[in-house]
Design a protein around this motif. Structure first.
Motif, PDB file in Angstrom:
ATOM      1  N   GLY A  90       0.827  -1.201   0.000  1.00 22.07           N
ATOM      2  CA  GLY A  90       0.000   0.000   0.000  1.00 22.07           C
ATOM      3  C   GLY A  90       0.855   1.242   0.000  1.00 22.07           C
ATOM      4  N   THR A  91       0.250   2.357   0.370  1.00 19.30           N
ATOM      5  CA  THR A  91       0.954   3.631   0.461  1.00 19.30           C
ATOM      6  C   THR A  91       1.056   4.004   1.931  1.00 19.30           C
ATOM      7  N   ALA A  92       2.285   4.267   2.386  1.00 18.43           N
ATOM      8  CA  ALA A  92       2.526   4.558   3.800  1.00 18.43           C
ATOM      9  C   ALA A  92       2.494   6.064   4.048  1.00 18.43           C
ATOM     10  N   TYR A  93       1.861   6.424   5.147  1.00 26.13           N
ATOM     11  CA  TYR A  93       1.761   7.828   5.540  1.00 26.13           C
ATOM     12  C   TYR A  93       2.214   7.994   6.981  1.00 26.13           C
ATOM     13  N   ARG A  94       2.988   9.034   7.235  1.00 23.99           N
ATOM     14  CA  ARG A  94       3.424   9.354   8.595  1.00 23.99           C
ATOM     15  C   ARG A  94       2.440  10.270   9.290  1.00 23.99           C
ATOM     16  N   ARG A  95       1.513  10.883   8.539  1.00 20.40           N
ATOM     17  CA  ARG A  95       0.549  11.852   9.080  1.00 20.40           C
ATOM     18  C   ARG A  95      -0.872  11.356   8.828  1.00 20.40           C
ATOM     19  N   PRO A  96      -1.791  11.635   9.752  1.00 21.36           N
ATOM     20  CA  PRO A  96      -3.180  11.234   9.528  1.00 21.36           C
ATOM     21  C   PRO A  96      -3.885  12.103   8.484  1.00 21.36           C
ATOM     22  N   SER A  97      -3.370  13.304   8.218  1.00 22.24           N
ATOM     23  CA  SER A  97      -3.887  14.172   7.165  1.00 22.24           C
ATOM     24  C   SER A  97      -2.732  15.052   6.693  1.00 22.24           C
ATOM     25  N   PRO A  98      -2.829  15.601   5.481  1.00 19.83           N
ATOM     26  CA  PRO A  98      -1.712  16.381   4.937  1.00 19.83           C
ATOM     27  C   PRO A  98      -1.274  17.560   5.802  1.00 19.83           C
ATOM     28  N   ASP A  99      -2.204  18.179   6.543  1.00 21.80           N
ATOM     29  CA  ASP A  99      -1.846  19.349   7.345  1.00 21.80           C
ATOM     30  C   ASP A  99      -1.531  18.999   8.808  1.00 21.80           C
ATOM     31  N   ALA A 100      -1.593  17.730   9.172  1.00 20.21           N
ATOM     32  CA  ALA A 100      -1.318  17.313  10.555  1.00 20.21           C
ATOM     33  C   ALA A 100       0.179  17.058  10.743  1.00 20.21           C
ATOM     34  N   LYS A 101       0.603  17.072  11.998  1.00 15.70           N
ATOM     35  CA  LYS A 101       1.999  16.747  12.283  1.00 15.70           C
ATOM     36  C   LYS A 101       2.174  15.225  12.223  1.00 15.70           C
TER      37      LYS A 101
END
Length: 157
Positions: A90-101
């Motif tokens: 899948g695609t991994a994300y470090r943030r829950p939303s683009p503008d979140a830390k």
């Protein structure tokens, strides 16, 4: 019958398996009309846990305890005892939303079960939780980058 309508070429299957080996992919699928051929392999990650030092051990025990507390240095992150691997493609994300830390940074202290990152697969976001308590000492992926099954995501020591 499938056998008569779609002859399966063993050479094609061997070639697909070779592509997996050559590229370090974990699965590949080929489709033609109604016929789909999927070749996958499992990556096994072995971990080693140091035995605890007994309280009544000889005088060398403080040195052994200090060595056990030092960070483990392993060339291959898949062999590190604190590795957190991707349970899916899948695609991994470090943030829950683009503008979140980011959920975690290097040096973040986490407890077992804390959310470390997210992996989006088939438009579903999946939480990746810390398998143990500790400190995040390495992060191996960039935010929004595709990851493979079994790929190291980070180290929690």
């Amino acid at each position: 019958m499938l056998k008569n309508k779609y002859p399966i070429d063993p050479a094609l299957i061997r070639e697909l398996a070779q592509v997996l080996t050559d590229t370090d992919l974990t699965e590949i699928e080929v489709a033609h009309d109604d016929l789909k051929i999927r070749v996958a392999r499992q990556i096994t990650v072995h971990t080693t846990v140091a035995a605890p030092v007994a309280a009544h051990a000889p005088a060398a025990a403080p040195v052994a305890a200090a060595a056990a507390a030092a960070p483990v240095v392993v060339d291959d992150p898949r062999k590190h005892p604190g590795v957190v691997t991707s349970p899916m493609v899948g695609t991994a994300y470090r943030r829950p939303s683009p503008d979140a830390k980011p959920l975690v940074e290097l040096g973040t202290v986490v407890k077992e079960g804390d959310r470390l990152c997210l992996i989006e697969a088939m438009k579903t976001f999946n939480d990746i939780a810390a398998p143990r308590s500790g400190t995040v000492t390495r992060i191996f992926f960039e935010d929004g980058r595709p990851v493979e099954y079994g790929e190291p995501l980070m180290i929690v020591e």
